[in-house]
Enzyme design. Structure first.
Site, mmCIF file in Angstrom:
data_model
loop_
_atom_site.group_PDB
_atom_site.id
_atom_site.type_symbol
_atom_site.label_atom_id
_atom_site.label_comp_id
_atom_site.label_asym_id
_atom_site.label_seq_id
_atom_site.Cartn_x
_atom_site.Cartn_y
_atom_site.Cartn_z
ATOM 1 N N GLY A 73 -5.045 -1.770 9.700
ATOM 2 C CA GLY A 73 -5.221 -2.935 8.840
ATOM 3 C C GLY A 73 -4.212 -4.006 9.179
ATOM 4 O O GLY A 73 -3.050 -3.704 9.497
ATOM 5 N N LEU B 144 -1.977 -8.745 4.693
ATOM 6 C CA LEU B 144 -0.588 -9.074 4.388
ATOM 7 C C LEU B 144 0.314 -7.855 4.554
ATOM 8 O O LEU B 144 1.377 -7.936 5.156
ATOM 9 C CB LEU B 144 -0.478 -9.619 2.972
ATOM 10 N N ARG C 272 -8.760 -12.218 -19.103
ATOM 11 C CA ARG C 272 -9.865 -11.971 -18.185
ATOM 12 C C ARG C 272 -10.834 -10.910 -18.675
ATOM 13 O O ARG C 272 -12.049 -11.096 -18.634
ATOM 14 C CB ARG C 272 -9.322 -11.484 -16.839
#
Lengths: 653, 248, 219
Positions: free
Chosen positions: A58, A61, A348
């Site tokens: 991967g 970040l 949310r």
């Protein structure tokens, strides 16, 4: 208040194993723990580092930053990504910003406040030690990124600008317009490319990890498929880092990239790594709704829209009139009605769930009745068109581009969508999984966000893991290396390769009647319906049955065209969907076990008298770490203790 | 709506390709262009045909993975990424030609998928600021004028999709290279490596087989992120400056 | 490419200044050519010395320009990744997004220009190639030549080619030298200036044959 006293029905689907603990976190004052850990960690002499090798899967970040930093430190790094370039990892799509406790605004922010906010935001389901470290390191991340040339927003004086984000009362979010993730990732990507150019990192693009290689109970390598030639390759090293992101695509429709998948983490799980809190997913309320069954992904719009937009649905179910034709007194501004104090700005999870209820009652608008209006008519009248344009112009343009509707004239339609997964592979304070030598970073691990992630915290965690945590903790592990050299003829390597080849051969030989995507969509429907915003015992049990049937159908009726020895995107997807199906089942079992409403998850059996989420700290203040079993999984609990932040319920009424 | 697509089909890098015609029925105008291809691929799979390979990932216009030439235009008739193009941009009954990026430096891997590794190698040749992890000074120690920061951001918005190369009649990668030179060259942190960066990156650009820039401006016109053309002049100024100092 | 092009452009402007002296009549025109030019920087340079330096510089510029053009042409053709005879198989949008017509003419226009320059130089050799009749007066030779329709036609073609070449070339040279500060080609003031300059040069040069052929100037 309802209580849960009956025995947990989830136990028909899993076993319960002994409790586990994070043995790496130092005790003592919380602000000294990370320093203590670093001081007590073993070091590797710079001259010895080139003898030690690390695989990093991967390049987002976490993975990109880790590979660059480890390469620079002198280790031999092999980096892998499924995309054609490390720059395309899905961290790039993050919009809002990155938190850091710099207190540049002199508004009372501090490392301790960021820590406190994050623990509370995670609804007391994350570890205090880890979260504190994250808050500490956040400060260094901004310095590092600025030094790399990340063009953060600045004020006229040339200093960094901040904004307040995600409902917190301090301005600690650093941003680069609406493309903060992109700019941070490009920073990490450039650092990584620099190391590739210097020869310390070997980059393998268009390579997908399909298996973990374990030798003598240590993670020692991976099996990958070269996605261009189909060649199955094995790579070995002294340690393996997985930074492969989240699994939101288990829902088929999510804001994740099309290729985002769980295969790397699921393969590791099947080799023994614990999967922690798989049912913790984050659902974002302001996404552009589905327009048809061909829909392939959902697009997020910034939550800031709720600052001025008013959310409503028609009062009458099945009202087919256009928005403009529905008179004011036939509209239901349901958030303002139910939550008069917070109105459209409720958290949310509340906003998402309320929208679902309206649509379940047949009041949804737009194609398929899956949407609610977000209306700016009042805001345009109050603020004037130019002011609304200046504030939200780019979001309105994005909406217009995707839907073909003009949001200045007709209200926008929004619907919740899966956005982030807090669950992931279990790791200790060192980010090492229960498998020795297997480290997990970023969204792929079960992370510091507990049951709910705060805005602008994902970027912070990915970079903290990659730049600052892993390079220290991994060195501690590598200091005992190099480990015995493994070559391709080693039994474990041969076996892992054979497993991968057989699996691929099976996919290609089934030659059934249904496409891979049709299975994926069906899985998504099940997950969304039963393991989404609101879960019930009955629903989850039903979902487990449906998923088991789906799994059987998949393995007998899927159609994968072509051969292995070519670029074969259908074959790639088949492998990912097969793993998503298995993960989906575990998510439902985890959700079934967690008989409490916590973070973004509403469990219908656990609510207060007025229908609000009810957490059960007495029963569920633990991390659910699942061990794979052929018959059924085993639950290990890691109890969570809070010494610094007092456990309290959220309140927004 | 019903449409006809003519797609470049090429089995692999070695084989010769050709345009193949397919009909796609019941296309919704709200579909994205890639969703239309998804629908076609589902059809092809069920008829035992090989689905069309194309690169794509985020489908929200930021990762830079997608990109095909549609009716001779990189990313098609709207200035956006292919994933953000919707079928409402086409008429019922339209015949749509879909081809891969064409450039010597972007060899076709299969169908519409090309190898853009050359871009990564250009970055390796200097498209970075050497800032070893942990060595950074306090972020606010070096103020950056807002104008410079904003312009740097404008160039840093490049997504590396390669549309500039596909649109450039010369197959030049100058806009991509110039965007990075401009992004880093406008920041104080980028100054120490400014000369070596431009020389290294331009050398690598030429070495990869990209064409030379003749300032036609098609790159900027096709760029979904609006990377401005003056970045190329900035690159040239930096290059002339570096050459004058004897840095080549 | 840019530098050699700009040198030639500078020469063209002076050249046009000389040509326009045609309108001052035979005496002044011939004086300028036969007396003024050979004596530039005289006596620091021998008579005609400056012209020889100019000839050498221009020849070098032409050669460098042509060499760079051919190299760039070949490189760019390979870089564009042609499949068979064309780059993209589609028949649609062959003219690009915002390309100027002049940018399409750079290569073939350049070849036309090369041929034109060869013919033009041959014509300037003392009474070597003199359509319409030789004379010791350059003024007379200009008039003799431009009374013939095909000379006027060839000259016009050559000058239109010059104009198109400059309309893109001047802008391009300045951009290559780092002088563009606009985010698009069309938005740049240099684009407008290039077109203006190209128009002035083409009109300026063509005015002489037009005057001779259509209005009987000089006869």
């Amino acid at each position: 208040m309802t209580t849960t006293t009956s025995p947990n029905v989830s136990e028909q689907f899993h076993a319960i194993g002994p409790d586990i603990a994070d043995t790496k976190a130092p005790a003592g004052p919380i602000e000294k723990r990370w320093d203590d850990r670093k001081f007590n960690a073993k070091l590797v002499n710079p001259a010895n580092r080139r003898k030690l090798s690390v695989i990093v899967v991967g390049t987002g970040l976490a993975g990109g930053a880790a590979a660059a930093t480890l390469g620079e430190a002198g280790y031999q790094v092999k980096s892998f990504c499924y995309q054609d370039s490390p720059r395309r990892a899905h961290s790039i799509a993050a919009q809002g910003g990155i938190n850091a406790a710099k207190n540049y605004r002199n508004d009372g922010d501090s490392i301790y406040r960021l820590f406190d906010d994050t623990v509370k935001g995670g609804d007391f389901r994350a570890r205090e030690s880890n979260v504190y470290r994250l808050a500490q390191v956040s400060v260094n991340i901004i310095d590092q990124c600025v030094a790399q040339g990340v063009p953060f927003a600045r004020e006229y004086g040339g200093l960094l600008d901040n904004r307040s984000f995600g409902g917190v009362q301090v301005s600690r979010t650093f941003y680069a317009r609406g493309q903060t993730g992109q700019q941070l990732l490009i920073g990490a990507y450039q650092a990584l490319e620099r190391q590739i150019g210097a020869g310390t990192v070997e980059m393998n693009t268009r390579h997908e990890m399909l298996e973990l290689i374990m030798v003598d109970n240590r993670a020692r390598g991976i099996v990958v498929r070269d996605m261009v030639t189909g060649e199955i390759e094995t790579h070995t090293a002294d340690a393996v880092v997985l930074a492969t992101g989240g699994y939101g695509n288990v829902f088929f429709l999510s804001t994740n990239a099309m290729g985002s998948n769980t295969t790397a983490t699921w393969r590791a799980h099947k080799k023994g790594a614990y999967f922690a809190n798989p049912c913790y997913t984050q659902i974002h309320p302001t996404c552009i709704p589905v327009s048809g069954d061909y829909q392939s992904k959902l697009t997020l719009m910034s939550e800031s829209l709720r600052n001025d937009g008013r959310i409503w649905v028609p009062k009458k179910a099945g009202d087919e009139r256009a928005a403009a034709d529905i008179p004011e007194d036939e509209r239901d501004y349901y958030l303002e009605r139910i939550y008069p104090a917070f109105g459209n700005l409720v958290p949310r999870d509340i906003a998402s769930r309320a929208a679902k209820y309206q649509c379940d009652d047949g009041k949804g608008v737009g194609p398929g009745g899956l949407g609610v209006y977000l209306d700016f008519a009042e805001a345009i009248e109050r603020l004037g068109l130019p002011a609304v344009k200046a504030k939200y112009g780019n979001l309105f343009d994005m909406y217009a581009q995707i839907t073909g509707e003009n949001p200045y004239e007709t209200p926008m339609r929004i619907y919740p969508a899966v956005h982030y997964t807090m669950g992931g592979l279990w790791v200790d304070y060192d980010l090492q999984s229960n498998l020795t030598g297997l480290f997990v970073a970023g969204e792929a691990n079960f992370s510091e966000h507990g049951a709910n992630r705060l805005g602008a915290s994902a970027l912070m965690q990915g970079l903290a893991d990659g730049y600052f945590v892993l390079p220290n903790t991994l060195a501690n592990y590598l200091a005992d290396g190099p480990y015995e050299k493994i070559d391709d003829s080693h039994e474990a390597v041969v076996e892992a390769r054979r497993a991968v080849e057989e699996r691929i051969a099976t996919f290609l030989s089934i030659n059934g009647t249904r496409t891979v995507d049709s299975f994926h969509k069906e899985l998504g429907h099940i997950m969304w319906e039963y393991c989404g915003m609101e879960r019930t015992e009955e629903g989850l049990i039903k979902a487990i049955g449906l998923i088991r049937d789906l799994k059987q159908a998949f393995w007998s009726d899927v159609k994968v065209t072509g051969v292995n020895e070519e670029l074969n995107q259908t074959l790639e997807r088949a492998g990912r969907v097969a793993d998503f199906i298995e993960l989906g089942e575990l998510m439902c079992i985890d959700a079934l076990n967690r008989r409490e409403s916590c973070g973004g998850h509403f469990r219908a059996e656990s609510q207060t008298e007025d229908g609000e989420a009810l957490r059960h700290d007495d029963e569920f203040a633990y991390v659910s770490a699942w061990e794979f079993g052929e018959e059924r999984p085993t639950l290990h609990k890691e109890p969570l203790e809070y010494e610094y932040v007092e456990m309290k319920s959220r309140s927004y009424k | 709506m019903n449409i006809t697509v003519r797609v470049w089909r090429q089995k692999n890098a070695e084989s010769k390709g050709k345009m193949v015609t397919y009909g796609v029925e019941n296309v919704s105008e709200d579909m994205s262009f890639l969703e239309m291809l998804d629908v076609l691929n589902e059809q092809l799979t069920l008829t035992d045909d090989d689905p069309i390979a194309f690169d794509h990932d985020c489908r929200e216009g930021i990762c830079g993975a997608c990109g095909v030439v549609i009716n001779g235009q990189a990313h098609g008739p709207q200035v956006t990424t292919t994933c953000q193009l919707h079928m409402r941009s086409f008429e019922d009954g339209a015949v749509i030609d879909i081809e891969p990026w064409r450039a010597g430096a972007f060899p076709v891997i299969k169908d519409l998928v090309v190898d853009r590794g050359a871009f990564d190698r250009i970055i390796q040749a200097g498209g970075f600021i050497s800032a070893p992890t942990g060595s950074a000074v306090e972020a606010n120690n070096i103020p950056v004028p807002k104008d410079n920061a904003d312009h740097a951001f404008e160039s840093a918005a490049c997504i590396g999709c390669g549309a500039c190369v596909a649109a450039c009649p010369n197959g030049s990668g100058m806009l991509f290279t110039a965007a990075k030179i401009t992004h880093l060259g406008l920041l104080p942190q980028g100054q120490p490596e400014r000369d070596s960066r431009v020389v290294g990156m331009v050398e690598q650009h030429d070495h990869e087989g990209f064409g030379g820039c003749t300032n036609i401006g098609e790159c900027t016109a096709a760029c979904p992120k609006g990377i401005p053309l003056d970045t190329i002049s900035r690159l040239n100024r930096d290059l002339l400056g570096a050459l004058a100092k004897g840095k080549a | 490419m840019a530098v050699s092009g700009l040198i030639m452009l500078g020469y063209l402007l002076v050249h046009m200044y000389g040509n326009l002296k045609f309108f001052q009549g035979r005496e002044k025109f011939d004086h300028y050519l036969h007396e003024t030019l050979p004596h530039i920087l005289y006596p620091y340079l021998p008579e005609g010395g400056f012209l020889w330096i100019l000839r050498v510089v221009l020849t070098v510029a032409v050669v460098v320009h042509a060499y760079a053009a051919i190299t760039l042409w070949r490189r760019n053709k390979a870089a564009a990744g042609y499949v068979g005879g064309s780059r993209y198989q589609t028949k649609q949008n062959k003219t690009g997004y915002q390309r100027s017509y002049s940018s399409f003419t750079m290569r073939w226009g350049g070849i036309i220009l090369a041929l034109f320059i060869i013919g033009h130089v041959a014509q300037m050799m003392p009474n070597w190639l003199s359509p319409g009749g030789a004379s010791d007066s350059k003024y007379d030779r200009v008039v003799n030549g431009f009374e013939i329709w095909w000379v006027v036609l060839l000259y016009t073609i050559g000058l239109v080619a010059v104009g198109l070449h400059l309309a893109h070339g001047f802008w391009s040279a300045l951009t290559t030298l780092g002088q563009n500060h606009s985010s698009t080609r069309r938005g740049s003031r240099w684009t407008a200036i290039s077109i203006g300059l190209a128009t002035v040069i083409t009109v300026g040069f063509i005015s002489v044959p037009i005057a001779v052929f259509f209005f009987g100037a000089g006869s």
